[in-house]
Scaffold this motif. Structure first.
Motif, PDB file in Angstrom:
ATOM      1  N   MET A  51     -66.753  -8.847 -33.156  1.00  0.00           N
ATOM      2  CA  MET A  51     -67.957  -8.104 -33.494  1.00  0.00           C
ATOM      3  C   MET A  51     -67.780  -7.356 -34.804  1.00  0.00           C
ATOM      4  O   MET A  51     -66.679  -7.010 -35.200  1.00  0.00           O
ATOM      5  CB  MET A  51     -68.290  -7.085 -32.400  1.00  0.00           C
ATOM      6  N   SER A  52     -68.895  -7.087 -35.471  1.00  0.00           N
ATOM      7  CA  SER A  52     -68.890  -6.318 -36.706  1.00  0.00           C
ATOM      8  C   SER A  52     -68.783  -4.825 -36.393  1.00  0.00           C
ATOM      9  O   SER A  52     -68.840  -4.418 -35.235  1.00  0.00           O
ATOM     10  CB  SER A  52     -70.181  -6.596 -37.463  1.00  0.00           C
ATOM     11  N   GLN A  53     -68.626  -4.003 -37.427  1.00  0.00           N
ATOM     12  CA  GLN A  53     -68.457  -2.574 -37.204  1.00  0.00           C
ATOM     13  C   GLN A  53     -69.801  -1.890 -36.966  1.00  0.00           C
ATOM     14  O   GLN A  53     -70.769  -2.082 -37.689  1.00  0.00           O
ATOM     15  CB  GLN A  53     -67.763  -1.915 -38.394  1.00  0.00           C
ATOM     16  N   THR A  54     -69.837  -1.056 -35.924  1.00  0.00           N
ATOM     17  CA  THR A  54     -71.006  -0.236 -35.608  1.00  0.00           C
ATOM     18  C   THR A  54     -70.753   1.178 -36.092  1.00  0.00           C
ATOM     19  O   THR A  54     -69.685   1.746 -35.839  1.00  0.00           O
ATOM     20  CB  THR A  54     -71.274  -0.229 -34.093  1.00  0.00           C
ATOM     21  N   ILE A  55     -71.739   1.745 -36.778  1.00  0.00           N
ATOM     22  CA  ILE A  55     -71.654   3.114 -37.272  1.00  0.00           C
ATOM     23  C   ILE A  55     -72.483   4.012 -36.373  1.00  0.00           C
ATOM     24  O   ILE A  55     -73.639   3.714 -36.075  1.00  0.00           O
ATOM     25  CB  ILE A  55     -72.180   3.220 -38.715  1.00  0.00           C
ATOM     26  N   THR A  56     -71.897   5.116 -35.922  1.00  0.00           N
ATOM     27  CA  THR A  56     -72.649   6.123 -35.179  1.00  0.00           C
ATOM     28  C   THR A  56     -72.506   7.469 -35.884  1.00  0.00           C
ATOM     29  O   THR A  56     -71.490   7.744 -36.524  1.00  0.00           O
ATOM     30  CB  THR A  56     -72.158   6.250 -33.723  1.00  0.00           C
TER      31      THR A  56
ATOM     32  N   TYR B  36     -74.032  -4.430 -28.038  1.00  0.00           N
ATOM     33  CA  TYR B  36     -73.049  -5.502 -27.844  1.00  0.00           C
ATOM     34  C   TYR B  36     -73.755  -6.806 -27.480  1.00  0.00           C
ATOM     35  O   TYR B  36     -73.478  -7.869 -28.058  1.00  0.00           O
ATOM     36  CB  TYR B  36     -72.056  -5.123 -26.748  1.00  0.00           C
ATOM     37  N   GLY B  37     -74.661  -6.746 -26.516  1.00  0.00           N
ATOM     38  CA  GLY B  37     -75.303  -7.950 -26.012  1.00  0.00           C
ATOM     39  C   GLY B  37     -76.115  -8.690 -27.045  1.00  0.00           C
ATOM     40  O   GLY B  37     -76.124  -9.930 -27.078  1.00  0.00           O
ATOM     41  N   LEU B  38     -76.799  -7.959 -27.912  1.00  0.00           N
ATOM     42  CA  LEU B  38     -77.630  -8.611 -28.927  1.00  0.00           C
ATOM     43  C   LEU B  38     -76.799  -9.368 -29.952  1.00  0.00           C
ATOM     44  O   LEU B  38     -77.322 -10.241 -30.653  1.00  0.00           O
ATOM     45  CB  LEU B  38     -78.519  -7.576 -29.626  1.00  0.00           C
ATOM     46  N   GLN B  39     -75.525  -9.040 -30.050  1.00  0.00           N
ATOM     47  CA  GLN B  39     -74.640  -9.764 -30.961  1.00  0.00           C
ATOM     48  C   GLN B  39     -73.928 -10.929 -30.283  1.00  0.00           C
ATOM     49  O   GLN B  39     -73.271 -11.722 -30.959  1.00  0.00           O
ATOM     50  CB  GLN B  39     -73.609  -8.795 -31.537  1.00  0.00           C
TER      51      GLN B  39
ATOM     52  N   ALA C 146     -78.956 -10.083 -23.151  1.00  0.00           N
ATOM     53  CA  ALA C 146     -78.489  -8.813 -23.730  1.00  0.00           C
ATOM     54  C   ALA C 146     -79.048  -7.647 -22.935  1.00  0.00           C
ATOM     55  O   ALA C 146     -78.336  -6.660 -22.662  1.00  0.00           O
ATOM     56  CB  ALA C 146     -78.910  -8.724 -25.191  1.00  0.00           C
ATOM     57  N   MET C 147     -80.315  -7.734 -22.559  1.00  0.00           N
ATOM     58  CA  MET C 147     -80.940  -6.671 -21.772  1.00  0.00           C
ATOM     59  C   MET C 147     -80.332  -6.597 -20.376  1.00  0.00           C
ATOM     60  O   MET C 147     -80.111  -5.505 -19.845  1.00  0.00           O
ATOM     61  CB  MET C 147     -82.442  -6.903 -21.701  1.00  0.00           C
TER      62      MET C 147
END
Length: 334
Positions: free
Chosen positions: A1-6, A284-287, A294-295
């Motif tokens: 997975m790519s990086q998620t920014i929060t 996560y699921g959408l990727q 995903a839902m």
């Protein structure tokens, strides 16, 4: 997975053990949490790369909070420090017909000092391809709103996918800004909307009901008002009492409406962070899957969070997939 920014506040939670009220107890348990870090740590537990941006106290409590994030391999390199204390909230966990109660102490926290000049968004977003924000952050303080806005503007320019969870809570908006105006502005930069009828009514100024037909109509109107939004996902909670809830989800992706089956949670261990678990599962699921799966993954992740003490969902992908495969009896894994 790519990086998620929060991006958002890190809080310390203090609670009496079990279902006690504060007046019953002389000892407290503490946990670290906060809407956005709950999402980030959950994604990290699914195997994703995560960076969290915040302003944290420059003391041993702040050091401990950063160590907690690092334990889950969350990148804390963009966190800045403040002489103000870490935000705190107090929780009494309810049971059966007695609801849980929360009191916040965050008005003058370290995060309330955040300003746009304190975050280098160019370097912070360098490896990011997903940005998640919630309505908690712009509600807390002017600096939180302005700093978030700068990050979203740059993220959109970079083509980063942006999930928005408006999480409208009227009691948080105390510094004089208009919630509808600010949330509407920030939604202009967003790609995916995580929220239900209440949130859509707030930003649209509408009075839609909770039926599926109204959800579809509200989603369509939301997409017309904010053309960058491509999909809408809504978590639905049915509360029988404080200890027994049902969870399901529904979506409108511009083409079709879908809805999951109810997941029955008959013995809630901890409800805090369950919406964040849904958001993390969805990101996560959408990727990894199509929109409906995903839902489903997000709904199962949300249900599992109810079984963990603390703010964070510790479920792995394997455990969530087990729920989707029907393994809900809680039998031993051998």
């Amino acid at each position: 997975m790519s990086q998620t920014i929060t991006f958002g506040e890190v809080l310390m939670r203090l609670s009496p053990e079990g279902n006690k009220k504060f007046i019953q107890s002389n000892t407290l348990e503490f946990y670290f949490g906060g809407t956005e870090i709950n999402v980030g740590i959950s994604i990290a537990n699914f195997g994703g790369k995560v960076k969290h941006i915040s302003c944290i106290s420059n003391d041993f409590i702040g050091d401990t909070a950063i160590s907690y994030l690092n334990k889950f391999d969350v990148d804390t390199s963009s966190i800045v420090r403040s002489s103000r204390p870490l935000g705190v909230y107090f929780l009494e966990v309810g049971a059966v017909m007695r609801p849980s109660s929360i009191s916040y102490n965050r008005s003058h926290s370290s995060f309330s000092e955040i300003q746009p000049s304190m975050v280098d968004w160019e370097s912070s977003l360098e490896n990011g391809s997903w940005f998640h924000w919630t309505g908690i952050t712009p509600a807390l303080c002017q600096g939180g709103y302005e700093t978030l806005r700068e990050g979203l503007i740059l993220a959109k320019k970079k083509g980063i996918t942006i999930t928005a969870d408006p999480t409208y809570r009227s009691g948080l908006w105390k510094y004089g800004s208009d919630a509808k105006e600010i949330l509407s502005e920030l939604l202009e930069y967003s790609t995916i909307f995580i929220g239900g009828i209440n949130e859509m009514n707030e930003v649209l100024g509408t009075t839609f009901n909770y039926t599926n037909e109204d959800f579809i109509a509200a989603s369509k109107q939301l997409m017309e008002r904010f053309p960058s939004i491509e999909k809408v996902f809504d978590k639905i909670r049915t509360s029988l009492n404080s200890s027994w809830h049902k969870i399901r989800a529904r979506m409108w992706n511009g083409k079709e409406f879908r809805e999951t089956e109810d997941l029955d949670i008959t013995h809630i261990v901890d409800r805090i962070g369950t919406g964040d678990a849904f958001a993390a599962g969805l990101i996560y699921g959408l990727q990894e899957f199509d929109d409906f799966k995903a839902m489903e993954f997000a709904s199962a992740a949300c249900a599992l969070k109810h079984t963990y003490e603390g703010d964070v969902n510790f479920a792995t992908v394997k455990e969530v997939m087990g729920i989707l495969e029907g393994n809900t009896t809680g039998r031993f894994n051998r």
